[in-house]
Design a protein around this motif. Sequence first.
Motif, mmCIF file in Angstrom:
data_model
loop_
_atom_site.group_PDB
_atom_site.id
_atom_site.type_symbol
_atom_site.label_atom_id
_atom_site.label_comp_id
_atom_site.label_asym_id
_atom_site.label_seq_id
_atom_site.Cartn_x
_atom_site.Cartn_y
_atom_site.Cartn_z
ATOM 1 N N ARG A 2 34.884 39.598 48.536
ATOM 2 C CA ARG A 2 35.751 39.807 47.241
ATOM 3 C C ARG A 2 36.505 40.888 47.889
ATOM 4 N NH1 ARG A 2 33.919 39.604 41.789
ATOM 5 N NH2 ARG A 2 32.179 40.989 42.301
ATOM 6 N N VAL A 14 42.618 39.686 42.184
ATOM 7 C CA VAL A 14 41.185 40.036 42.882
ATOM 8 C C VAL A 14 41.030 38.636 44.220
ATOM 9 C CG1 VAL A 14 38.506 39.903 43.276
ATOM 10 C CG2 VAL A 14 39.285 40.974 41.385
ATOM 11 N N GLU A 310 37.097 43.132 38.077
ATOM 12 C CA GLU A 310 37.490 41.678 37.883
ATOM 13 C C GLU A 310 38.755 42.574 36.622
ATOM 14 O OE1 GLU A 310 34.105 40.097 39.812
ATOM 15 O OE2 GLU A 310 34.691 42.463 37.816
#
Length: 334
Positions: A2, A14, A310
């Motif tokens: 990620r 992301v 996030e």
Amino acid sequence: MRAFQLQGPGEAAVVEVPGQEPEQGDVLLKIELVGMCGTDLSSFRGANAMLTFPRVPGHEIAAVVVEGADDLPAGTKVTLSPYTSCGLCSSCLKGRPNACKSNQTLGVQREGAMREYLRMPREKIYTANLAPRELALVEPLTVGMHAVARGRVTEQDKVAVFGCGGVGLGAIAGSAFRGAETIAIDMDDKKLEVARKAGAKHLIHSKDEDLHERLTEITGGYGPDVMIEAIGLPQTFRAAVEEVAFAGRVVYIGYAKEPVSYETRLFVQKELDILGSRNALPEDFREVIRLLEAGHFPVEDAISAVVPLEQAAEYLADWSAHPHKYTKIMVAFP
């Protein structure tokens, strides 16, 4: 893995990205924290001419060694220098690779560190007895520290710094660390208070106070021996030359966004040293690490928020909409 990716002006998310191909001498790092700076904000806004989309940003790093060299066992906490140098241009040949003509900074001209894992050459990595938040502050502080080195600051000097953002704070802390009587100049009371904690002896709120009168008072009528400009405005570019002492040094870190008109008589009449300052050298990294290890910087005051990966896009957009709300945002990786 990620990663946080800038996808276009005002767009970030992301995403999944491939791992890097290993090269001889690389060290594999697990990223812990990545700081976002003014360059990242400019990139997000689509105003950074050196960057093309899509781009993984990030060059202010705290990491842990996963696979290391003989002197870097797994588990070692590190930070790193995000710059490249060609070894062939005039800057490199003069021993100043920080100003390499072909430099490519992580997260700007090449893919950055806001990803779960990163491979870097051993010579770019620095160890320190520091916590992750401190490690992620090393690189941004080195930019101001390099300006202090360019200005040849000593304990005999009075040094004035325009701007108490991340880069200016590095110059203020670096100047004070060298024993100079340091003056912080800004229009934000909160930033000035952080500058005081970073070592500034004198604070000047340039919107509410007369800059010339205050500098004259503080310096006994001479003006500062060194002026460091870390904002990038035409008026502060000019003020640095106007306010510096005769035979003084002026160091520019900021970029003015438009042409600057000078009274060039002052260059000659004062016999000034006018210096540019770009990126940082290994000795600047080592000096900042010593400063932080000695506890000479208000780490928590300089960080506005530490957010999970996030939420990075959300906070970057909020920073863009409210630029005075944040000083430093750090993104944490699990």
